[in-house]
Design an enzyme around this catalytic site. Structure first.
Site, PDB file in Angstrom:
ATOM      1  N   CYS A   1       0.822  -1.221   0.000  1.00  0.00           N
ATOM      2  CA  CYS A   1       0.000   0.000   0.000  1.00  0.00           C
ATOM      3  C   CYS A   1       0.851   1.264   0.000  1.00  0.00           C
ATOM      4  O   CYS A   1       1.987   1.272   0.464  1.00  0.00           O
ATOM      5  CB  CYS A   1      -0.888   0.016   1.229  1.00  0.00           C
TER       6      CYS A   1
ATOM      7  N   ARG B   1       5.963  -0.066  -6.108  1.00  0.00           N
ATOM      8  CA  ARG B   1       5.800  -0.919  -4.942  1.00  0.00           C
ATOM      9  C   ARG B   1       4.791  -2.041  -5.175  1.00  0.00           C
ATOM     10  O   ARG B   1       4.710  -2.980  -4.389  1.00  0.00           O
ATOM     11  CB  ARG B   1       5.344  -0.078  -3.750  1.00  0.00           C
TER      12      ARG B   1
ATOM     13  N   TRP C   1      -2.603  -2.827  -1.692  1.00  0.00           N
ATOM     14  CA  TRP C   1      -2.110  -4.190  -1.932  1.00  0.00           C
ATOM     15  C   TRP C   1      -2.943  -5.051  -0.985  1.00  0.00           C
ATOM     16  O   TRP C   1      -2.762  -4.988   0.233  1.00  0.00           O
ATOM     17  CB  TRP C   1      -0.614  -4.225  -1.604  1.00  0.00           C
TER      18      TRP C   1
ATOM     19  N   ASN D   1      -2.169   2.258   5.625  1.00  0.00           N
ATOM     20  CA  ASN D   1      -1.179   1.222   5.312  1.00  0.00           C
ATOM     21  C   ASN D   1      -0.975   0.403   6.575  1.00  0.00           C
ATOM     22  O   ASN D   1      -0.937   0.981   7.662  1.00  0.00           O
ATOM     23  CB  ASN D   1       0.191   1.840   4.967  1.00  0.00           C
ATOM     24  N   GLY D   2      -0.795  -0.892   6.440  1.00  0.00           N
ATOM     25  CA  GLY D   2      -0.538  -1.724   7.612  1.00  0.00           C
ATOM     26  C   GLY D   2      -1.690  -2.666   7.886  1.00  0.00           C
ATOM     27  O   GLY D   2      -2.531  -2.915   7.018  1.00  0.00           O
TER      28      GLY D   2
ATOM     29  N   GLU E   1      19.910 -22.802   0.486  1.00  0.00           N
ATOM     30  CA  GLU E   1      19.444 -21.470   0.102  1.00  0.00           C
ATOM     31  C   GLU E   1      20.623 -20.490   0.026  1.00  0.00           C
ATOM     32  O   GLU E   1      20.700 -19.674  -0.898  1.00  0.00           O
ATOM     33  CB  GLU E   1      18.370 -20.995   1.098  1.00  0.00           C
TER      34      GLU E   1
ATOM     35  N   LYS F   1      21.730 -18.388  -3.306  1.00  0.00           N
ATOM     36  CA  LYS F   1      21.861 -16.923  -3.325  1.00  0.00           C
ATOM     37  C   LYS F   1      23.219 -16.522  -3.878  1.00  0.00           C
ATOM     38  O   LYS F   1      23.332 -15.638  -4.719  1.00  0.00           O
ATOM     39  CB  LYS F   1      21.742 -16.398  -1.896  1.00  0.00           C
TER      40      LYS F   1
ATOM     41  N   GLU G   1      23.605 -17.309  -7.696  1.00  0.00           N
ATOM     42  CA  GLU G   1      22.711 -16.590  -8.605  1.00  0.00           C
ATOM     43  C   GLU G   1      23.088 -15.121  -8.762  1.00  0.00           C
ATOM     44  O   GLU G   1      22.924 -14.551  -9.832  1.00  0.00           O
ATOM     45  CB  GLU G   1      21.244 -16.785  -8.193  1.00  0.00           C
TER      46      GLU G   1
ATOM     47  N   HIS H   1      31.431 -38.556   1.607  1.00  0.00           N
ATOM     48  CA  HIS H   1      31.009 -39.468   0.545  1.00  0.00           C
ATOM     49  C   HIS H   1      31.263 -38.879  -0.836  1.00  0.00           C
ATOM     50  O   HIS H   1      30.675 -39.321  -1.813  1.00  0.00           O
ATOM     51  CB  HIS H   1      29.526 -39.831   0.737  1.00  0.00           C
TER      52      HIS H   1
ATOM     53  N   LYS I   1      12.516 -12.456 -12.623  1.00  0.00           N
ATOM     54  CA  LYS I   1      11.874 -12.502 -11.302  1.00  0.00           C
ATOM     55  C   LYS I   1      10.787 -13.564 -11.253  1.00  0.00           C
ATOM     56  O   LYS I   1      10.640 -14.259 -10.268  1.00  0.00           O
ATOM     57  CB  LYS I   1      11.298 -11.122 -10.948  1.00  0.00           C
TER      58      LYS I   1
HETATM   59  C1  AGP Z   1      15.505 -17.173  -5.933  1.00  0.00           C
HETATM   60  O1  AGP Z   1      16.367 -16.190  -5.537  1.00  0.00           O
HETATM   61  C2  AGP Z   1      15.137 -17.230  -7.332  1.00  0.00           C
HETATM   62  N1  AGP Z   1      14.963 -16.015  -7.948  1.00  0.00           N
HETATM   63  C3  AGP Z   1      14.269 -18.366  -7.783  1.00  0.00           C
HETATM   64  O2  AGP Z   1      14.875 -19.555  -7.361  1.00  0.00           O
HETATM   65  C4  AGP Z   1      12.791 -18.395  -7.342  1.00  0.00           C
HETATM   66  O3  AGP Z   1      12.695 -18.665  -5.986  1.00  0.00           O
HETATM   67  C5  AGP Z   1      12.055 -19.449  -8.175  1.00  0.00           C
HETATM   68  O4  AGP Z   1      12.100 -19.088  -9.530  1.00  0.00           O
HETATM   69  C6  AGP Z   1      10.631 -19.649  -7.731  1.00  0.00           C
HETATM   70  O5  AGP Z   1       9.883 -18.494  -7.882  1.00  0.00           O
HETATM   71  P1  AGP Z   1       8.454 -18.359  -7.228  1.00  0.00           P
HETATM   72  O6  AGP Z   1       8.628 -18.436  -5.753  1.00  0.00           O
HETATM   73  O7  AGP Z   1       7.969 -17.021  -7.674  1.00  0.00           O
HETATM   74  O8  AGP Z   1       7.610 -19.471  -7.723  1.00  0.00           O
END
Ligand code: AGP
Length: 662
Positions: free
Chosen positions: A2, A27, A115, A141-142, A527, A531, A534, A550, A657
């Site tokens: 929002c 946003r 939102w 907002n909130g 994870e 990060k 990527e 192993h 994204k």
């Molecule tokens: C993570 O940093 C990535 N950009 C990517 O792995 C992402 O999490 C994946 O494409 C899944 O996306 P989603 O959560 O929008 O489905």
């Protein structure tokens, strides 16, 4: 997410409000709205030509007037507020305003981009919201955490609600308080605020208070200032910056009254006048959209304390020792009958699912499988009507996850979607939707959405356990109490990043980096490695620490024994846990072969510092919550390395994204 813009002054408010709302579009939002006072108290020579009467008549068609309640605060003798709302973009709101032919002589108003959190995106749920007689308009907002209880009380007193939002209670409460002391708007808002729990930034106008706006906030940002033609307030700097660079920030529950001549009165929560100090904004517009952060990823990492707070908000019924998941329609019996859970997701969301598995199996004693959607959709998975499928997707648009959901539904399973995006495709495909509270995430690398997913899955796992009789009140309350500490603990990590940056500098030239951990620590590593690779393009792999013998241990460069520059970085998540001693043994194995071990450990752990000089400490928390804290330094570690290697942190090569294709 929002956004709020409010303006009063000696010029047409419409372009100021719309301009501010356009500035906040980045946003993300699903609807927009505006309330205008149909009063021009400005000098005659500044009033644009136009027919106010005609404007009023046409605007009245934009939203039907409500029936005032008995004793309502109808502002006798004052023209009504004009309220126009549209689902969709600010451009559609602008068009609606043009079509309404409001003549432009509106010097005071409030605007909002919504939102959705409480109630679907719709005109009825879009802000501004009004009291019964439409004399008071509110944008917010909130999240008002105690809205359900307030709504019940107000309905009992005869107030009529027209939306599903938490915000509408604010307008009705102000109406009620205003009736106690007519003519005292600030006092009515102040008494209203005293009854609200949760987070809020509010801007309010009243048709009987021409040229005046009241604003307040708690745990949600709001800045305001005097500008050459009046006074302006907004939830975000981009909406203010072209009008003023001298801004005031309110303390929690403080109030301000903005006047048309630009004067602003400030009050503390007791109603005593106060004098805050103005701050000069030095950012340019682009910086302002990033909130002054160097990149969106850093901004989003920094927003994580708020994300956890929002995730927890309204989820606990302390009197019953229950967690609240009102969006789930599944009955007690259906949950008890579930034979297993299947989690489908991709990338970071998949990692959140792995943590969810651990917690659901541990607490609810339900078998859980986690599968990447791109594999699941091409198998013939075992699903029954008793299977509970949880599909996790930040964007709600990931093609493979959408197909996995469709497959599960065809097989008769019940699908719950966890997503960050209202109205995304997954919300239309699943049986039920739980929204995570990460708000808009712009950087390609998922950070705050991961924490929101993990926090929500943690609550959901405990909810399932409680529903299935596997957990008692005390466990629920203990978990919630520990989770309430997380925002402060994350802020502590964010406040001191020196050791993280130093470790990152030491690793930035490496060819490869390994991550090791056990239990949820191993998942945290998956994870962390994702990060790092990527956004920095540094090759990284994560392993369950018990597996290194192993095979992966062969990757450690033995030259590191003699030459520190040749050491292979190994990031070891070694927080206090049931397998802590095993992790220390694994760390020793790596050191013995010449690795540079960077350990993530619990604050106060002296043993780990004896093994390696590279330690990043995180605050103490139960093992089940450690991924939430340990992920934060790993996000920063990846980002520091990416910056050192000159990579584009927000838009890494080859990635998008949301992955809407297979
Ligand atoms: C993570 O940093 C990535 N950009 C990517 O792995 C992402 O999490 C994946 O494409 C899944 O996306 P989603 O959560 O929008 O489905």
């Amino acid at each position: 997410m929002c956004g709020i813009v409010a303006f009063t002054g000696n010029k047409d408010a419409v372009p100021v409000l719309l301009g501010g709302l356009f500035r906040l579009e980045y946003r993300g939002y699903d609807s927009a709205g505006i309330a205008l006072q149909n009063i021009c108290a400005a000098p005659a020579n500044t009033i644009p030509a136009g027919d106010l009467q005609a404007g009023r008549a046409q605007a009245a068609q934009t939203q039907p007037a409500h029936q005032p309640q008995p004793g309502g605060s109808q502002a006798v003798g004052h023209p009504p507020l004009h309220i126009i709302k549209r689902v969709g973009k600010v451009a559609e709101l602008r068009k609606a305003l043009e079509d309404a032919h409001l003549s432009g002589a509106f010097y005071t108003g409030i605007g909002h981009t919504r939102w959705a959190t409480h109630g679907a995106p719709s005109e009825a749920n879009a802000h501004p919201h009004c009291d019964c007689s439409q004399t008071i308009a509110v944008v917010h907002n909130g999240i008002i955490e105690n809205y359900a209880q307030l709504r019940q009380e107000l309905q009992g007193a005869g107030h009529r609600f027209v939306s599903q939002t938490d915000t509408e209670v604010v307008a009705h409460l102000i109406e009620q308080e205003y009736q106690v002391a007519p003519g005292k708007l600030m006092q009515a808002v102040r008494r209203t605020v005293a009854r609200l729990s949760g987070s809020f930034a509010l801007a309010i106008c009243h048709s009987a208070h021409p040229g005046q706006l009241v604003v307040t906030r708690n745990d949600s940002p709001l800045a305001l200032g005097t500008c050459p033609d009046g006074a302006i307030a907004a939830s975000d700097t981009p909406a203010l910056i072209e009008h003023t660079r001298q801004v005031y920030y309110l303390n929690d529950r403080d109030l301000a009254v903005l006047h048309q001549n630009g004067h602003i009165e400030f009050f503390d929560p007791a109603g005593t006048p106060s004098t805050p100090t103005a701050v000069t904004i030095e950012w340019d517009l682009e910086d302002a959209q990033r909130g002054g952060y160097a990149d969106f990823m850093l901004k989003e990492i920094s927003e994580q304390p708020r994300v956890i707070k929002d995730t927890l908000a309204g989820r606990l019924d302390a009197s019953q020792g229950r967690l609240l998941f009102e969006e789930l329609a599944l009955s007690h019996q259906e949950l008890a009958a579930a034979d297993r859970v299947v989690i489908v997701a991709c990338g970071t969301s998949y990692h959140a699912g792995l943590i969810g598995k651990d917690l659901i199996e541990t607490w609810a004693r339900l078998p859980v499988e986690v599968e990447v959607s791109s594999e699941f959709r091409y198998r013939n998975p075992l699903l029954t009507p008793q299977s509970l499928v949880i599909a996790i997707s930040q964007s709600g648009e990931t093609a493979d996850t959408l197909e996995a959901v469709k497959l599960a539904r065809r097989a008769g399973a019940h699908v719950i979607a966890l997503t960050n995006v209202v109205g995304s495709r997954i919300t239309m495909e699943a049986n039920e939707v739980i929204l995570i509270k990460a708000h808009l995430e712009i950087a390609v690398a998922a950070t705050k959405s991961f924490l929101a997913q993990v926090a929500l899955l943690t609550l959901l796992a405990m909810h399932l356990a409680r529903q299935r009789g596997q957990a008692c009140d005390k466990q629920v309350l203990d978990l919630y109490r520990h989770m309430q500490q997380l925002p402060i603990q994350i802020s502590e990590i964010l406040a001191n990043t020196t050791s993280i940056e130093r470790c990152a500098q030491e690793c930035s030239h490496a060819q490869t980096a390994l991550f090791i951990g056990r239990g949820v620590g191993a998942t945290t590593c998956y994870e962390g490695a994702l990060k790092l690779k990527e956004i920095s393009y540094l090759h990284a792999e994560a392993f369950a620490a018990g597996e290194i013998k192993h095979g992966p241990i062969a990757l450690i460069n033995p030259d590191g024994l003699a030459d520190p520059a040749a050491q292979t970085p190994v990031i070891a998540v070694a927080c206090k846990s049931a397998t802590y001693d095993k992790m220390l043994a694994n760390i020793e194995e790596m050191l013995a072969r010449g690795a540079k071990v960077i350990a993530l450990a619990t604050v106060g752990d002296a043993r780990i510092s004896e093994l390696t000089p590279h330690v990043i400490f995180i605050p103490e928390t139960p093992e089940c919550l450690s991924p939430i804290l340990a992920s934060v330094p790993l996000q920063l570690f990846a980002r520091f390395i990416a910056v050192a290697r000159g990579a584009n942190v927000d838009q890494p090569r080859n990635l998008a994204k949301s992955v809407t294709v297979e």
